[in-house]
Design a protein around this motif. Structure first.
Motif, short mmCIF file in Angstrom:
data_model
loop_
_atom_site.label_atom_id
_atom_site.label_comp_id
_atom_site.label_asym_id
_atom_site.label_seq_id
_atom_site.Cartn_x
_atom_site.Cartn_y
_atom_site.Cartn_z
N VAL A 66 0.85 -1.20 0.00
CA VAL A 66 0.00 0.00 0.00
C VAL A 66 0.88 1.25 0.00
CG1 VAL A 66 -1.60 1.35 1.42
CG2 VAL A 66 -2.07 -1.06 0.97
N LYS A 67 1.97 1.21 0.78
CA LYS A 67 2.91 2.34 0.83
C LYS A 67 3.55 2.55 -0.55
CE LYS A 67 5.42 2.88 4.58
NZ LYS A 67 6.49 2.68 5.56
N GLU A 68 3.93 1.45 -1.22
CA GLU A 68 4.52 1.53 -2.56
C GLU A 68 3.52 2.14 -3.55
OE1 GLU A 68 7.66 0.67 -3.81
OE2 GLU A 68 8.18 0.55 -1.69
N VAL A 69 2.26 1.73 -3.46
CA VAL A 69 1.22 2.26 -4.34
C VAL A 69 1.07 3.77 -4.10
CG1 VAL A 69 -1.28 2.29 -4.81
CG2 VAL A 69 -0.06 0.11 -4.68
N ASP A 70 1.02 4.17 -2.83
CA ASP A 70 0.89 5.60 -2.51
C ASP A 70 2.06 6.40 -3.09
OD1 ASP A 70 -1.53 5.34 -1.18
OD2 ASP A 70 -0.62 5.14 0.81
N LYS A 71 3.26 5.85 -2.95
CA LYS A 71 4.46 6.53 -3.47
C LYS A 71 4.39 6.66 -4.99
CE LYS A 71 9.13 5.28 -3.62
NZ LYS A 71 10.18 4.41 -3.17
N LEU A 72 4.00 5.58 -5.66
CA LEU A 72 3.89 5.58 -7.12
C LEU A 72 2.85 6.60 -7.59
CD1 LEU A 72 4.83 4.09 -9.74
CD2 LEU A 72 2.87 2.59 -9.40
N VAL A 73 1.69 6.61 -6.93
CA VAL A 73 0.61 7.53 -7.30
C VAL A 73 1.07 8.97 -7.10
CG1 VAL A 73 -1.66 8.37 -6.54
CG2 VAL A 73 -1.31 5.94 -6.95
N GLU A 74 1.77 9.24 -5.99
CA GLU A 74 2.24 10.59 -5.72
C GLU A 74 3.26 11.05 -6.78
OE1 GLU A 74 4.81 12.85 -2.30
OE2 GLU A 74 3.44 11.27 -1.64
N GLU A 75 4.19 10.16 -7.14
CA GLU A 75 5.20 10.50 -8.15
C GLU A 75 4.55 10.78 -9.50
OE1 GLU A 75 7.94 7.22 -8.25
OE2 GLU A 75 8.78 7.72 -6.29
N LYS A 76 3.61 9.93 -9.90
CA LYS A 76 2.96 10.10 -11.20
C LYS A 76 2.10 11.36 -11.20
CE LYS A 76 2.11 8.64 -15.38
NZ LYS A 76 3.12 8.46 -16.40
N SER A 77 1.41 11.64 -10.09
CA SER A 77 0.60 12.86 -10.01
C SER A 77 1.49 14.10 -10.12
CB SER A 77 -0.19 12.90 -8.70
OG SER A 77 -1.12 11.86 -8.67
N LYS A 78 2.63 14.06 -9.44
CA LYS A 78 3.57 15.19 -9.48
C LYS A 78 4.08 15.39 -10.92
CE LYS A 78 6.18 15.50 -5.83
NZ LYS A 78 7.28 15.22 -4.91
N GLU A 79 4.38 14.26 -11.59
CA GLU A 79 4.86 14.32 -12.98
C GLU A 79 3.80 14.94 -13.89
OE1 GLU A 79 5.64 11.18 -16.60
OE2 GLU A 79 5.98 10.46 -14.56
N ILE A 80 2.54 14.57 -13.68
CA ILE A 80 1.43 15.10 -14.50
C ILE A 80 1.23 16.59 -14.25
CG2 ILE A 80 -1.11 15.06 -14.72
CD1 ILE A 80 0.06 12.74 -16.15
N MET A 81 1.32 17.00 -12.99
CA MET A 81 1.03 18.40 -12.64
C MET A 81 2.18 19.35 -12.98
SD MET A 81 -2.05 18.23 -11.82
CE MET A 81 -2.40 19.89 -11.29
N THR A 82 3.38 18.80 -13.25
CA THR A 82 4.52 19.64 -13.61
C THR A 82 4.36 20.13 -15.04
OG1 THR A 82 5.92 18.30 -12.17
CG2 THR A 82 7.03 19.73 -13.75
N VAL A 83 4.40 21.44 -15.19
CA VAL A 83 4.21 22.03 -16.53
C VAL A 83 5.54 22.08 -17.26
CG1 VAL A 83 3.39 24.03 -17.81
CG2 VAL A 83 2.31 23.39 -15.67
#
Length: 183
Positions: A166-183
């Motif tokens: 679950v911690k790995e999933v949270d980390k992955l989701v956070e990284e991908k969200s950050k990548e998406i939100m970076t302009v």
């Protein structure tokens, strides 16, 4: 690790790997060859992954280029991309196909980030379902003369495994969200 935990660890790993693959197909405004992973091309009547019918390169950050092994496949590859959910119109010059990725709007970025979180939640549910199945299986062991302490220990270890994934999933989701939100 206890042998009885291995099948549950493998199932959780498979669920996590599925999420990694799934999130890899979400485009973040940059050209990523993995957005084409699910596309199949009609190759002499057989649906074939696009990677097996041509060479995919990234000549610049916003473009993918597909050079088919056979020139006759250009129309088939174009058709497969058009009917897929990639959302990009291919262009060809008779030798190669180019996919130009447009910049993502702020609204689209937020939508993708929300979608990523949803996929992460669904994946955590799948991991927790594996834990539930494991707990049920361990409770059945009680009938086979396995001590309650041993069953409790197996349950604790399974919970630790679940927490790790679950911690790995949270980390992955956070990284991908950050990548998406970076302009």
């Amino acid at each position: 690790m206890d042998e009885r935990l291995k099948p549950y660890d493998e199932k959780m790993q498979k669920a996590y790997d599925f999420l990694v693959t799934d999130l890899g197909t979400i485009r973040a405004g940059r050209a990523n060859p993995h957005v084409l992973d699910r596309i199949k091309v009609n190759y002499y009547g057989t649906p074939t992954p696009i990677q097996q019918v041509g060479n995919i390169t990234v000549p610049d950050p916003r473009m993918l280029q597909i050079a088919p092994w056979e020139k006759s496949l250009i129309k088939e590859i174009e058709k497969a991309i058009m009917t897929s959910d990639v959302g990009i119109t291919p262009s060809n010059d008779g030798a190669v196909i180019r996919l130009v990725f447009p910049d993502l709007t702020e609204e689209r970025r937020k939508e993708l980030a929300k979608d990523i979180k949803k996929k992460g939640e669904e994946n955590k549910v799948a991991i927790r379902n594996v834990r539930r199945d494991g707990m049920d299986a361990f409770k059945k062991l009680a009938k086979e003369e396995v001590s309650e302490d041993e069953i409790k220990e197996l349950g604790d270890q399974l919970q630790k495994l679940t927490d790790k994934y679950v911690k790995e999933v949270d980390k992955l989701v956070e990284e991908k969200s950050k990548e998406i939100m970076t302009v």
